[in-house]
Design a protein around this motif. Structure first.
Motif, PDB file in Angstrom:
ATOM      1  N   ARG A  71       0.834  -1.200   0.000  1.00  0.00           N
ATOM      2  CA  ARG A  71       0.000   0.000   0.000  1.00  0.00           C
ATOM      3  C   ARG A  71       0.874   1.258   0.000  1.00  0.00           C
ATOM      4  N   LEU A  72       1.931   1.234   0.804  1.00  0.00           N
ATOM      5  CA  LEU A  72       2.849   2.384   0.829  1.00  0.00           C
ATOM      6  C   LEU A  72       3.566   2.522  -0.519  1.00  0.00           C
ATOM      7  N   LEU A  81      10.465   7.344  -0.923  1.00  0.00           N
ATOM      8  CA  LEU A  81      10.171   6.419   0.182  1.00  0.00           C
ATOM      9  C   LEU A  81      11.106   5.222   0.062  1.00  0.00           C
ATOM     10  N   THR A  82      11.784   4.869   1.167  1.00  0.00           N
ATOM     11  CA  THR A  82      12.575   3.638   1.214  1.00  0.00           C
ATOM     12  C   THR A  82      11.907   2.680   2.182  1.00  0.00           C
ATOM     13  N   LEU A  83      11.697   1.449   1.723  1.00  0.00           N
ATOM     14  CA  LEU A  83      11.106   0.419   2.587  1.00  0.00           C
ATOM     15  C   LEU A  83      12.180  -0.586   2.970  1.00  0.00           C
ATOM     16  N   VAL A  84      12.279  -0.878   4.263  1.00  0.00           N
ATOM     17  CA  VAL A  84      13.179  -1.942   4.723  1.00  0.00           C
ATOM     18  C   VAL A  84      12.347  -3.226   4.764  1.00  0.00           C
ATOM     19  N   LEU A  85      12.777  -4.219   3.975  1.00  0.00           N
ATOM     20  CA  LEU A  85      11.972  -5.410   3.707  1.00  0.00           C
ATOM     21  C   LEU A  85      12.784  -6.681   3.945  1.00  0.00           C
ATOM     22  N   PRO A  86      12.102  -7.790   4.269  1.00  0.00           N
ATOM     23  CA  PRO A  86      12.833  -9.062   4.350  1.00  0.00           C
ATOM     24  C   PRO A  86      13.416  -9.424   2.978  1.00  0.00           C
ATOM     25  N   ARG A  87      14.693  -9.763   2.960  1.00  0.00           N
ATOM     26  CA  ARG A  87      15.389 -10.125   1.715  1.00  0.00           C
ATOM     27  C   ARG A  87      14.922 -11.473   1.214  1.00  0.00           C
ATOM     28  N   PRO A 186       6.962  13.797   4.411  1.00  0.00           N
ATOM     29  CA  PRO A 186       6.657  14.037   5.830  1.00  0.00           C
ATOM     30  C   PRO A 186       5.958  12.825   6.457  1.00  0.00           C
ATOM     31  N   ALA A 187       6.265  12.589   7.740  1.00  0.00           N
ATOM     32  CA  ALA A 187       5.747  11.412   8.445  1.00  0.00           C
ATOM     33  C   ALA A 187       4.222  11.362   8.427  1.00  0.00           C
ATOM     34  N   ASP A 188       3.567  12.526   8.529  1.00  0.00           N
ATOM     35  CA  ASP A 188       2.098  12.472   8.608  1.00  0.00           C
ATOM     36  C   ASP A 188       1.472  11.997   7.300  1.00  0.00           C
ATOM     37  N   GLU A 189       2.152  12.249   6.160  1.00  0.00           N
ATOM     38  CA  GLU A 189       1.618  11.728   4.890  1.00  0.00           C
ATOM     39  C   GLU A 189       1.688  10.208   4.853  1.00  0.00           C
ATOM     40  N   ILE A 190       2.756   9.668   5.424  1.00  0.00           N
ATOM     41  CA  ILE A 190       2.901   8.212   5.450  1.00  0.00           C
ATOM     42  C   ILE A 190       1.898   7.596   6.425  1.00  0.00           C
TER      43      ILE A 190
END
Ligand code: TXA
Ligand code: MG
Length: 307
Positions: A71-72, A81-87, A186-190
């Motif tokens: 969704r993000l 946006l950077t997502l930290v994800l399981p490899r 900004p954090a509030d948008e996320i």
């Protein structure tokens, strides 16, 4: 661009503009090439890199995206946006990209030159910010050249980076959405898209973000925050229309009209320019902490942290 792609495929480094800051890119599947990034920046090996890809599908080939991650990703990619994800075990990524962690940080940049480079490379591109480790990030090709001269195969010059602050880094952990680094979104948008309050990481030594060291973004000069009466002889990093009058000394106003997006875009250039003036100290006026102000103040606190 063809030459840049060929350099990456041969394991060389190519610096390139993104919407946030310049990146120092290498083929993320080539361990030797990735090792060159750490060497060129003087970066500690325990600090993992962000992998850049062109699409959500390409990200899904490297890592597992939960429905909340998706969704993000759909809301903010391409973008900062950077997502930290399981490899994924079959990601093909070099191990040193994620410094031995079982997660990988992934982002899909929006900048047309970054996108063209990803197309020309034909592989995921690992890229930290293109500055000496611990130094102020680079938002122009000249900044890259000043920090990394002679250590990079090519610098693609795309002018100034439009946003000027690094990507926002998020880790979705079960039902928690964790803000690992405030950034250009900004954090509030996320929080609105995630439909959850963001958890802020408070522990500086948290293994989830080994690179979030207290002292970072550091110019040579000493930096002091929330200054309303600048010391004589100090350079002034100003914000907004009411700047203390000064007869002498250097002043850089991040945004005379008090606009946080404009201030973000100018921040790293301002720190470099004031530092080059040769002053011993940079006094920073108070900057509001809402919206993009959270990321701006985060970078300034790290610039001011004891080294
Ligand atoms: O806007 C940006 O994000 C820029 C452009 C070039 O894309 N890149 C950037 O990279 O800022 P860098 O290396 O300066 O910062 C990446 C941050 C580091 O603090 C690192 O510790 C964190 O991301 N990171 C990378 N992989 C991680 C992981 N698996 N878990 C937690 N944090 C990670
Ligand atoms: Mg950096």
């Amino acid at each position: 661009m063809a030459e840049a792609g060929a350099l990456l495929r041969c394991g060389e480094l190519v610096a390139f503009p993104t919407e946030t800051v310049y990146g120092l890119g290498a083929d993320a599947t080539n361990g030797t090439a990735v090792a060159r990034i750490f060497e060129a920046k003087g970066r500690p090996r325990f600090n993992p890199l962000i992998v850049h890809v062109a699409s959500i599908e390409a990200a899904a080939a490297l890592a597992e995206l939960s429905p909340a991650d998706l969704r993000l990703a759909e809301a903010f990619w391409p973008g900062p946006l950077t997502l930290v994800l399981p490899r994924r075990a079959d990601s093909g990524l070099s191990d040193i990209v994620s410094a031995g962690l079982d997660t990988v940080a992934v982002r899909v940049p929006r900048h047309p030159i970054a996108r063209a480079l990803l197309g020309a490379a034909g592989s995921p591109v690992a890229a930290p910010s293109a500055n000496r480790s611990g130094h102020v990030s680079a938002t122009t090709a000249a900044h890259v050249a000043a920090d990394l001269d002679g250590q990079v195969g090519m610098i693609l010059d795309g002018g100034s980076c439009p946003q000027g602050l690094e990507s926002t880094i998020i880790r979705v952990d079960g039902r928690e959405v964790v803000l690992l680094r405030p950034g250009a979104i900004p954090a509030d948008e996320i929080a609105r898209v995630a439909d959850a309050a963001l958890q802020r990481r408070t522990d500086e030594a948290s293994p989830r973000a080994p690179g979030q060291l207290a002292s970072h973004y550091a110019p040579r000069a000493q930096v002091r925050l929330n200054i309303t009466e600048p010391a004589p002889g100090a350079a002034l990093l100003a914000f907004g229309p009411s700047v203390p009058r000064r007869d002498v000394g250097f002043v850089f106003n991040l945004s005379p009209r008090g606009d946080l997006a404009e201030a973000a875009a100018n921040l790293f250039t301002a720190l470099r320019v004031l530092d080059q003036s040769g002053v011993g100290r940079i006094d920073v006026m108070p900057i509001p902490s809402h919206g993009l102000g959270e990321a701006i103040n985060d970078r300034l606190r790290r610039a001011a942290a004891p080294r």
